[in-house]
Structures are given as C-alpha cells and as structure tokens.
Design an enzyme around this catalytic site. Structure first.
Site, PDB file in Angstrom:
ATOM      1  N   ASN A   1       0.350 -26.082 -58.551  1.00 23.08           N
ATOM      2  CA  ASN A   1       1.352 -25.937 -57.494  1.00 23.08           C
ATOM      3  C   ASN A   1       0.772 -26.426 -56.163  1.00 23.08           C
ATOM      4  O   ASN A   1      -0.424 -26.273 -55.885  1.00 23.08           O
ATOM      5  CB  ASN A   1       1.904 -24.504 -57.393  1.00 23.08           C
ATOM      6  CG  ASN A   1       0.846 -23.430 -57.263  1.00 23.08           C
ATOM      7  OD1 ASN A   1      -0.290 -23.594 -57.685  1.00 23.08           O
ATOM      8  ND2 ASN A   1       1.229 -22.308 -56.674  1.00 23.08           N
TER       9      ASN A   1
ATOM     10  N   GLU B   1       4.349 -26.866 -62.957  1.00 24.69           N
ATOM     11  CA  GLU B   1       4.981 -27.482 -64.130  1.00 24.69           C
ATOM     12  C   GLU B   1       5.601 -28.827 -63.773  1.00 24.69           C
ATOM     13  O   GLU B   1       5.500 -29.808 -64.513  1.00 24.69           O
ATOM     14  CB  GLU B   1       6.080 -26.561 -64.689  1.00 24.69           C
ATOM     15  CG  GLU B   1       5.563 -25.242 -65.219  1.00 24.69           C
ATOM     16  CD  GLU B   1       5.522 -24.152 -64.148  1.00 24.69           C
ATOM     17  OE1 GLU B   1       5.295 -24.474 -62.962  1.00 24.69           O
ATOM     18  OE2 GLU B   1       5.714 -22.984 -64.518  1.00 24.69           O
TER      19      GLU B   1
ATOM     20  N   CYS C   1       9.563 -20.699 -63.521  1.00 25.78           N
ATOM     21  CA  CYS C   1      10.780 -20.429 -62.746  1.00 25.78           C
ATOM     22  C   CYS C   1      11.969 -21.139 -63.402  1.00 25.78           C
ATOM     23  O   CYS C   1      11.800 -22.032 -64.243  1.00 25.78           O
ATOM     24  CB  CYS C   1      10.605 -20.869 -61.293  1.00 25.78           C
ATOM     25  SG  CYS C   1      10.788 -22.638 -61.003  1.00 25.78           S
TER      26      CYS C   1
HETATM   27  N1  THU Z   1       5.071 -21.365 -59.117  1.00 26.33           N
HETATM   28  C1  THU Z   1       4.733 -22.323 -60.018  1.00 26.33           C
HETATM   29  O1  THU Z   1       3.911 -23.209 -59.738  1.00 26.33           O
HETATM   30  N2  THU Z   1       5.360 -22.287 -61.230  1.00 26.33           N
HETATM   31  C2  THU Z   1       6.268 -21.342 -61.612  1.00 26.33           C
HETATM   32  O2  THU Z   1       6.875 -21.464 -62.664  1.00 26.33           O
HETATM   33  C3  THU Z   1       6.487 -20.188 -60.761  1.00 26.33           C
HETATM   34  C4  THU Z   1       6.054 -20.328 -59.353  1.00 26.33           C
HETATM   35  C5  THU Z   1       4.411 -21.394 -57.796  1.00 26.33           C
HETATM   36  C6  THU Z   1       5.322 -21.790 -56.686  1.00 26.33           C
HETATM   37  C7  THU Z   1       4.632 -21.179 -55.508  1.00 26.33           C
HETATM   38  O3  THU Z   1       3.634 -22.086 -55.038  1.00 26.33           O
HETATM   39  C8  THU Z   1       3.944 -19.942 -56.083  1.00 26.33           C
HETATM   40  O4  THU Z   1       3.925 -20.129 -57.478  1.00 26.33           O
HETATM   41  C9  THU Z   1       4.644 -18.630 -55.762  1.00 26.33           C
HETATM   42  O5  THU Z   1       5.988 -18.716 -56.055  1.00 26.33           O
END
Ligand code: THU
Length: 122
Positions: free
Chosen positions: A39, A52, A82
């Site tokens: 992320n 992802e 998410c």
């Molecule tokens: N996040 C992801 O990278 N993937 C997910 O499926 C859920 C959330 C990240 C986004 C953000 O940088 C952090 O997790 C908190 O939401």
C-alpha cells in the site's frame, strides 16, 4: 506456503503507510509468475492505493492477465481485502480464485466468490 510467507514478510517494510500505520503486502500469482504490491498512502488520503491493486498493476504491466491465487499479509491480519480490491481482483480472477489471508501467526484461505458474492462482470 512458507516460502510465500517469507516473501510477504520480507517486503512489509516497503509499504508506505505513515498515516494509517497499517502496512499491507499483496502477492498475486499469475501464469507462473508472482507480482508484489504494497500500500502507498498519500497526504491527500483518498489518493492512497491498496497493496492488492498495486500488485495487479505490476501483473498487467508484465503482460499477465489471469490471476491464479492471491496472498495478502498484514501484521494485524489475517485481514480480508477491501471491497474495491475484491472487484479489481475479480476482473482478472474468477469466483474460484483462492485468496490467502495471512497474519503473523498463520493464514486462512477463502475464495473470491466467498469474499465477493454476485461480483459484477461484463
Ligand atoms: N489497505 C490495503 O492495502 N488493502 C486492503 O485490502 C485494505 C486496506 C490499506 C489501505 C490503507 O493504506 C491502509 O491499508 C489502511 O486502510
């Protein structure tokens, strides 16, 4: 599975999550190759990008378009992807695609169809 878990953990520090403190690493298995994503957050919060989707972007750039399996690692996991990422994964996967949710203590396996019932497809 232990090799993949090692790769996921080794890339955790590459995540850029200074605002949430919630690093995530994703690994997409596609057509015999693996693609990583972390992320990447931004001071303008809505511009933050999930691990992802960054892994999927790396896969597409490499010319692959069929996701065989997905792994997601979070130190606070196992966490499910998410809703938006579920839809993006379905674009290149299928309801049968395995999604492995990893945490420090272990992992659980789900299918994309379980995570996103009645996913939208054209
Ligand atoms: N996040 C992801 O990278 N993937 C997910 O499926 C859920 C959330 C990240 C986004 C953000 O940088 C952090 O997790 C908190 O939401």
């Amino acid at each position: 599975m232990e090799r993949v878990r090692g790769v996921l953990k080794a890339h955790l520090e590459r995540a850029y999550a200074p605002y949430s403190g919630f690093p995530v690493v994703a690994l997409v298995e596609a057509e015999g190759e693996s693609f990583l994503g972390v992320n990447v957050e931004n001071a303008s919060f809505p511009l933050s990008q999930c691990a992802e989707r960054n892994a999927v972007a790396a896969m597409v750039l490499a010319g692959k378009r069929r996701i065989d399996r997905v792994h997601i690692y979070s130190p606070k996991g196992p966490i499910p992807p998410c809703g938006g990422c579920r839809q993006v994964l379905l674009e290149f996967g299928s309801p049968e695609t395995e999604v492995v949710l990893h945490g420090p203590e272990g992992y659980v396996v789900r299918t994309l169809g379980e995570l996103l019932p009645l996913g939208f497809r054209l």
